[in-house]
Structure formats: C-alpha cells, structure tokens
Design a protein around this motif. Sequence first.
Motif, PDB file in Angstrom:
ATOM      1  N   ASP A   1      -4.008   5.323 -21.591  1.00 32.75           N
ATOM      2  CA  ASP A   1      -3.091   5.794 -20.430  1.00 32.75           C
ATOM      3  C   ASP A   1      -3.635   5.753 -18.976  1.00 32.75           C
ATOM      4  OD1 ASP A   1      -0.896   6.660 -22.193  1.00 32.75           O
ATOM      5  OD2 ASP A   1      -2.356   8.383 -22.920  1.00 32.75           O
ATOM      6  N   PHE A   2      -2.621   5.497 -18.013  1.00 33.69           N
ATOM      7  CA  PHE A   2      -3.179   5.475 -16.772  1.00 33.69           C
ATOM      8  C   PHE A   2      -1.777   5.518 -15.676  1.00 33.69           C
ATOM      9  CE2 PHE A   2      -2.440   1.217 -17.780  1.00 33.69           C
ATOM     10  CZ  PHE A   2      -1.806   0.666 -16.396  1.00 33.69           C
ATOM     11  N   CYS A   3      -2.045   5.966 -14.921  1.00 28.51           N
ATOM     12  CA  CYS A   3      -0.890   6.175 -13.615  1.00 28.51           C
ATOM     13  C   CYS A   3      -1.280   5.254 -12.400  1.00 28.51           C
ATOM     14  CB  CYS A   3      -1.159   7.609 -12.797  1.00 28.51           C
ATOM     15  SG  CYS A   3      -0.879   8.858 -14.157  1.00 28.51           S
ATOM     16  N   TYR A   4      -0.323   4.573 -11.914  1.00 30.11           N
ATOM     17  CA  TYR A   4      -0.211   3.721 -10.622  1.00 30.11           C
ATOM     18  C   TYR A   4       0.829   3.860  -9.948  1.00 30.11           C
ATOM     19  CZ  TYR A   4       2.587   0.227 -13.265  1.00 30.11           C
ATOM     20  OH  TYR A   4       3.672  -0.347 -13.704  1.00 30.11           O
ATOM     21  N   GLY A   5       0.858   3.288  -8.741  1.00 28.26           N
ATOM     22  CA  GLY A   5       1.849   3.007  -7.800  1.00 28.26           C
ATOM     23  C   GLY A   5       2.087   1.651  -7.546  1.00 28.26           C
ATOM     24  N   HIS A   6       3.257   1.125  -7.322  1.00 22.89           N
ATOM     25  CA  HIS A   6       3.326  -0.113  -6.884  1.00 22.89           C
ATOM     26  C   HIS A   6       4.571  -0.351  -5.777  1.00 22.89           C
ATOM     27  CE1 HIS A   6       5.757  -1.862 -10.353  1.00 22.89           C
ATOM     28  NE2 HIS A   6       6.153  -0.747 -10.113  1.00 22.89           N
ATOM     29  N   ARG A   7       5.062  -1.265  -5.397  1.00 23.82           N
ATOM     30  CA  ARG A   7       6.367  -1.719  -5.007  1.00 23.82           C
ATOM     31  C   ARG A   7       6.299  -3.380  -5.080  1.00 23.82           C
ATOM     32  NH1 ARG A   7       7.400  -1.269   1.349  1.00 23.82           N
ATOM     33  NH2 ARG A   7       5.873  -2.897   2.165  1.00 23.82           N
ATOM     34  N   LEU A   8       7.463  -3.794  -5.181  1.00 23.04           N
ATOM     35  CA  LEU A   8       7.579  -5.228  -5.110  1.00 23.04           C
ATOM     36  C   LEU A   8       8.432  -5.834  -4.053  1.00 23.04           C
ATOM     37  CD1 LEU A   8       9.185  -5.273  -8.978  1.00 23.04           C
ATOM     38  CD2 LEU A   8       6.877  -5.533  -8.323  1.00 23.04           C
ATOM     39  N   LEU A   9       7.495  -6.919  -3.400  1.00 19.96           N
ATOM     40  CA  LEU A   9       8.233  -7.524  -2.136  1.00 19.96           C
ATOM     41  C   LEU A   9       8.997  -8.425  -2.583  1.00 19.96           C
ATOM     42  CD1 LEU A   9       4.790  -7.866  -0.138  1.00 19.96           C
ATOM     43  CD2 LEU A   9       6.581  -5.956   0.017  1.00 19.96           C
ATOM     44  N   ASP A  10      10.013  -8.924  -1.554  1.00 19.14           N
ATOM     45  CA  ASP A  10      10.983 -10.220  -2.016  1.00 19.14           C
ATOM     46  C   ASP A  10      11.790  -9.745  -3.114  1.00 19.14           C
ATOM     47  OD1 ASP A  10       9.789 -11.348   0.332  1.00 19.14           O
ATOM     48  OD2 ASP A  10       8.292 -12.063  -0.829  1.00 19.14           O
ATOM     49  N   TYR A  11      12.243  -8.526  -3.297  1.00 22.84           N
ATOM     50  CA  TYR A  11      12.910  -8.126  -4.498  1.00 22.84           C
ATOM     51  C   TYR A  11      14.149  -7.203  -4.077  1.00 22.84           C
ATOM     52  CZ  TYR A  11      13.923  -5.530  -8.921  1.00 22.84           C
ATOM     53  OH  TYR A  11      14.561  -5.194 -10.149  1.00 22.84           O
TER      54      TYR A  11
ATOM     55  N   ASP B   1      -9.735   2.667 -15.620  1.00 20.87           N
ATOM     56  CA  ASP B   1     -10.055   3.954 -14.902  1.00 20.87           C
ATOM     57  C   ASP B   1     -10.433   3.680 -13.497  1.00 20.87           C
ATOM     58  OD1 ASP B   1      -9.017   5.162 -17.020  1.00 20.87           O
ATOM     59  OD2 ASP B   1     -10.989   6.070 -17.473  1.00 20.87           O
ATOM     60  N   ARG B   2     -11.514   2.558 -13.384  1.00 17.46           N
ATOM     61  CA  ARG B   2     -12.069   2.251 -12.040  1.00 17.46           C
ATOM     62  C   ARG B   2     -11.174   1.528 -11.057  1.00 17.46           C
ATOM     63  NH1 ARG B   2     -16.066   0.659 -15.696  1.00 17.46           N
ATOM     64  NH2 ARG B   2     -15.633  -1.481 -15.011  1.00 17.46           N
ATOM     65  N   GLU B   3     -10.374   0.677 -11.626  1.00 19.54           N
ATOM     66  CA  GLU B   3      -9.921  -0.323 -10.749  1.00 19.54           C
ATOM     67  C   GLU B   3      -8.301  -0.138 -10.529  1.00 19.54           C
ATOM     68  OE1 GLU B   3     -11.419  -2.312  -8.797  1.00 19.54           O
ATOM     69  OE2 GLU B   3     -13.302  -2.071 -10.146  1.00 19.54           O
ATOM     70  N   LEU B   4      -7.456   0.666 -11.718  1.00 17.62           N
ATOM     71  CA  LEU B   4      -6.157   0.735 -11.577  1.00 17.62           C
ATOM     72  C   LEU B   4      -5.518   2.055 -11.429  1.00 17.62           C
ATOM     73  CD1 LEU B   4      -5.134  -2.085 -14.111  1.00 17.62           C
ATOM     74  CD2 LEU B   4      -5.671  -2.389 -11.777  1.00 17.62           C
ATOM     75  N   ASP B   5      -6.283   3.114 -11.984  1.00 16.84           N
ATOM     76  CA  ASP B   5      -5.712   4.236 -12.344  1.00 16.84           C
ATOM     77  C   ASP B   5      -5.765   5.189 -11.121  1.00 16.84           C
ATOM     78  OD1 ASP B   5      -5.016   6.568 -13.856  1.00 16.84           O
ATOM     79  OD2 ASP B   5      -7.028   7.362 -13.731  1.00 16.84           O
ATOM     80  N   HIS B   6      -4.482   5.675 -10.717  1.00 17.39           N
ATOM     81  CA  HIS B   6      -4.451   6.475  -9.529  1.00 17.39           C
ATOM     82  C   HIS B   6      -4.379   5.619  -8.109  1.00 17.39           C
ATOM     83  CE1 HIS B   6      -4.018   9.861 -12.333  1.00 17.39           C
ATOM     84  NE2 HIS B   6      -3.375  10.416 -11.399  1.00 17.39           N
TER      85      HIS B   6
END
Length: 158
Positions: A9-19, A63-68
């Motif tokens: 389990d992990f949490c992340y934020g994002h958005r999609l460009l050109d969408y 955990d190091r690279e993607l989480d939060h």
Amino acid sequence: MYSVTKRIDFCYGHRLLDYDGICKHPHGHNATAEIEVRTGTLDNRNMVCDFSDIKRLVKGWVDRELDHKMLLRHDDPLVKPLKDLGEPVYLLDSNPTVERIAKLIFDKAAEHGLPVVRVTVWETPTSFADYRADDGKAEGQEGRKAEIQGREGGKAGT
C-alpha cells in the motif's frame, strides 16, 4: 507453475497533462500494488520467493521513491514550484497514469532480480491496471532468484 503475490500500500499524488478530464487537476490516491512472482521450481526453502524479499526490495523502493510523493511528467509546470517549496516529487518521462506506475514497479522488481510476472496497481477500490511479463521474461530471471536467497539467508516470510 508456483506463484506468490505481495500487496503493497502507498499514497501518491499526480495529474495528467494533455488530458481532457478531471484527472488533469492535481489529486491523490491511496493505491495498492500487487507484485506476483512465479517459478516452475521451489527454492531450497520450498518457496517461490520469501515475502520478505519482495517487501524489502519492492516495498522499500516504493516507500523511498513513490509513497507520499507527487508523480509528475518531467515537463509539468508544477515541478519547479513544488521543488522550490521542498515538496517531494518523482518525475517520469510520460504521464503518470496507473498503467505507467504498474510498469515502473514491475521494472524495479525485475531489476532487483525477482521473477516478477505481473504488477497490478489499484488506483481506487474499483479501478486498476496490470503490467505483465511476456512468457520468457520471468523464466530468464530464474538464475537471479538464488542470488536473492543468498542475501536473505532463509528468513521466514512476512
């Protein structure tokens, strides 16, 4: 074939460009990744792979690279302001879709020598994407399984 699957389990934020949809706006997810490893023969511990191997290698990286973190395309205009504020950002060459995140985790698992055949990332409880190996990919990693076992020394699964 034998297989085992570890959930992460992990949490992340994002958005999609050109969408042209609501995902063009910054938002977040509580994601679950499933990492399936497979082999035709069990190791000297009678395991496909110790769950703790997957946890240490894949969950440690997630955990190091993607989480939060905010997962953004490298040319997203949000990158500079977020970095200037000291916010954690993980950059990708393409839009950070759930499909792309599944492949990213798959590739990292394979780089660590796991005989990974599938990574599924659940972006929401009802929506997921898979990235799967072609038939020869997992078999080509059989030799690296012994290397992982040697580093772990027969610990019990978690």
